[in-house]
Design a protein around this motif. Structure first.
Motif, PDB file in Angstrom:
ATOM      1  N   LEU A 298      37.108  40.440  20.673  1.00  0.00           N
ATOM      2  CA  LEU A 298      35.890  40.786  22.039  1.00  0.00           C
ATOM      3  C   LEU A 298      36.122  42.172  22.609  1.00  0.00           C
ATOM      4  O   LEU A 298      37.183  42.536  22.681  1.00  0.00           O
ATOM      5  N   LYS A 299      34.970  42.818  22.746  1.00  0.00           N
ATOM      6  CA  LYS A 299      34.902  44.161  23.517  1.00  0.00           C
ATOM      7  C   LYS A 299      33.993  43.942  24.528  1.00  0.00           C
ATOM      8  O   LYS A 299      32.812  43.451  24.264  1.00  0.00           O
ATOM      9  N   PHE A 300      34.216  44.611  25.701  1.00  0.00           N
ATOM     10  CA  PHE A 300      33.148  44.884  26.794  1.00  0.00           C
ATOM     11  C   PHE A 300      33.561  45.898  27.575  1.00  0.00           C
ATOM     12  O   PHE A 300      34.556  46.331  27.666  1.00  0.00           O
ATOM     13  N   ILE A 301      32.654  46.307  28.357  1.00  0.00           N
ATOM     14  CA  ILE A 301      32.770  47.252  29.372  1.00  0.00           C
ATOM     15  C   ILE A 301      32.936  46.649  30.641  1.00  0.00           C
ATOM     16  O   ILE A 301      32.117  45.891  31.402  1.00  0.00           O
ATOM     17  N   TYR A 302      34.011  47.022  31.558  1.00  0.00           N
ATOM     18  CA  TYR A 302      34.365  46.180  32.721  1.00  0.00           C
ATOM     19  C   TYR A 302      34.046  47.335  33.946  1.00  0.00           C
ATOM     20  O   TYR A 302      34.569  48.438  33.859  1.00  0.00           O
ATOM     21  N   HIS A 303      32.977  46.865  34.891  1.00  0.00           N
ATOM     22  CA  HIS A 303      32.926  47.510  36.014  1.00  0.00           C
ATOM     23  C   HIS A 303      33.530  46.810  37.344  1.00  0.00           C
ATOM     24  O   HIS A 303      33.166  45.580  37.530  1.00  0.00           O
ATOM     25  N   PHE A 304      34.403  47.877  37.918  1.00  0.00           N
ATOM     26  CA  PHE A 304      34.756  47.067  39.412  1.00  0.00           C
ATOM     27  C   PHE A 304      34.429  48.377  40.242  1.00  0.00           C
ATOM     28  O   PHE A 304      35.045  49.494  40.147  1.00  0.00           O
ATOM     29  N   GLY A 305      33.307  48.083  40.977  1.00  0.00           N
ATOM     30  CA  GLY A 305      32.961  49.400  42.086  1.00  0.00           C
ATOM     31  C   GLY A 305      32.558  50.524  41.307  1.00  0.00           C
ATOM     32  O   GLY A 305      31.534  50.352  40.588  1.00  0.00           O
ATOM     33  N   LYS A 306      33.013  51.721  41.541  1.00  0.00           N
ATOM     34  CA  LYS A 306      32.428  52.802  40.874  1.00  0.00           C
ATOM     35  C   LYS A 306      33.269  53.038  39.719  1.00  0.00           C
ATOM     36  O   LYS A 306      33.300  54.018  38.778  1.00  0.00           O
TER      37      LYS A 306
END
Length: 486
Positions: A298-306
């Protein structure tokens, strides 16, 4: 006379086998009368006098139920009157009620013993040094989220978790008594429930500071009665928070979104996580996008705030992104940095019986997803199956305890599977008409049948070839998987 002896011997063997099967059924239903009553209303349960043989795991309680049942049956059969064959007929008809009576008898000493262990565990926790307790609940995704979170947190903190899917008060107590050590800094607790009040009891034992609600669906509606009751039962985790009082909710599930509103009104610090781009998830603090799932994981882009970073984990199925995202969010709320949590994700591997890839026969791929089954988990597993090349086989255990949602859920999952699979094997006949109607609505040529584990294994051996994929979904499918690997 010889014929009578033969009939009697065969009949006695049948009664003993039935008592073994009933003991196994009580074990599967956790010795709960409410769950057994629901089973008796299914097609398989209505055939209780002629059950499919099951072998129970002989722990102390199962041994008590089986042995006690045999003693009662033996005592009645040894009576002088009526005639021997009539006595066998009577105990045959009464063997299931006799097993139920033994389960009832076992409840009093078991209850007292469990209360003793729960009180002992509570005292141990109260005397332990300051420790962060994290509670995880929901209709599905609890165990996977717990396992991912444990892997991540363990890279920085001395972490304890409840084992497998053991998520009751007594399971928590046993974990504390047997495995809690003075050096533990974090305790990750999975919390399940079949009725209101159970999670409240668990919270009184462990006093969680952070709570996660993964998702709500129709699972166990025969017990809860309604989705709203399920929501209220799971919300007991949020009501039971102390200390930090941080609650994380899945923004992609309409019911957990509603629960997040309840939490805000109760003054809890609410965090949302999402894997989708939708109006409802715009305000989510933790986000994932560009999600891909392949044989490599599994791969994904993780976003937390900026801040954004790529997450890589050796898990299979797009649905696992939500579980990993929830765990990452909790890890950050627990004090880890984003970089620390992201690096830890590379250590995540498939959990036992949860979308676990296995080398199948004839150079095929088997997917072991036999841990449990519910509508959303079934769709997620089928989604992964749809990405595979070659023929696609599904060995599926019909879902239980869906209440008024049962027929429609099986019809819906049947249609969902029918659009992907070349062959579908059901492990029992429960709701098979609804499932088959849904599967055949796709107008694709496929095999849809109810088969025993032995026949399923034979069919797979004779049909599956190189490049094909077989998905085993639900606990009953595990036996067919084992036989197929021999």
């Amino acid at each position: 006379m010889l014929l009578i002896y033969i009939i009697a011997i065969v009949w006695i063997i049948r009664i003993i086998c039935n008592l073994l099967t009933y003991t196994a059924l009580w074990y599967v239903k956790e010795y709960r009368f409410d769950r057994m009553i629901i089973h008796l209303h299914t097609r398989e349960g209505k055939n209780i006098l002629f059950p499919r043989f099951r072998k129970p795991p002989f722990g102390p309680r199962a041994l008590f139920v089986f042995t006690g049942s045999c003693i009662i049956v033996g005592g009645f059969v040894s009576m002088v009157t009526p005639s021997f064959l009539i006595r066998l007929l009577i105990v045959d008809l009464l063997s299931f009620p006799i097993s139920a009576f033994m389960v009832f008898l076992s409840k009093i000493p078991i209850y007292l013993y469990h209360e003793y262990l729960i009180r002992k565990a509570t005292n141990i926790l109260r005397s332990h040094k300051k420790m962060l307790v994290i509670g995880i609940t929901g209709s599905y995704g609890k165990t996977s989220t717990k396992e991912v979170l444990y892997t991540i947190l363990s890279q920085k903190y001395r972490t304890l978790k409840t084992e497998a899917s053991k998520n009751s008060p007594i399971a928590i107590a046993e974990t504390v008594i047997q495995r809690l050590r003075p050096e533990h800094e974090v305790f990750v607790v999975e919390m399940g429930a079949y009725k209101r009040g159970e999670i409240e009891r668990m919270c009184s034992i462990v006093r969680p500071e952070i709570g996660v609600v993964t998702a709500i669906n129709a699972q166990h509606q025969d017990l809860f009665g309604s989705i709203e009751t399920t929501m209220k039962a799971k919300y007991e985790l949020i009501r039971g928070l102390s200390g930090k009082r941080v609650a994380l909710f899945n923004a992609d599930n309409e019911f957990t979104r509603t629960m997040s509103g309840w939490a805000r009104k109760d003054g809890v610090s609410v965090r949302l996580y999402t894997t989708k781009k939708s109006a409802q998830s715009v305000q989510a603090e933790y986000r994932a996008d560009q999600i891909t799932s392949s044989e490599r994981g599994l791969k994904f882009i993780y976003h937390f705030g900026k801040t954004s970073t790529q997450i890589v984990a050796t898990l299979y199925g797009l649905h696992q992104a939500s579980n990993v995202l929830a765990a990452l969010a909790v890890a950050i709320e627990s004090g880890m940095t984003l970089d620390e949590a992201a690096r830890a994700c590379r250590l995540i591997h498939p959990f036992d019986k949860t979308m676990t890839p296995i080398k199948g026969i004839n150079r095929s791929l088997f997917i072991d997803d036999t841990f449990n089954n519910n509508p959303d988990a079934a769709k997620a597993a089928i989604d992964f199956l749809s990405t595979r090349k070659g023929k696609k086989f599904l060995v599926f255990q019909p879902m239980i305890e869906l209440g008024s949602y049962a027929q429609e859920s099986h019809r819906e999952i049947g249609a969902y599977a029918g659009n992907t699979c070349d062959s579908i094997i059901l492990t029992n006949a429960n709701y098979n008409k609804s499932f088959m109607a849904g599967a055949r609505s796709s107008n694709r040529q496929m095999k849809v049948a109810v088969m025993s584990s032995v026949d399923t294994a034979k069919y797979i051996e004779s049909t599956v070839s190189s490049g094909d994929t077989v998905l085993f979904k639900g606990r009953e499918a595990a036996k067919a998987l084992r036989l197929s690997l021999k």
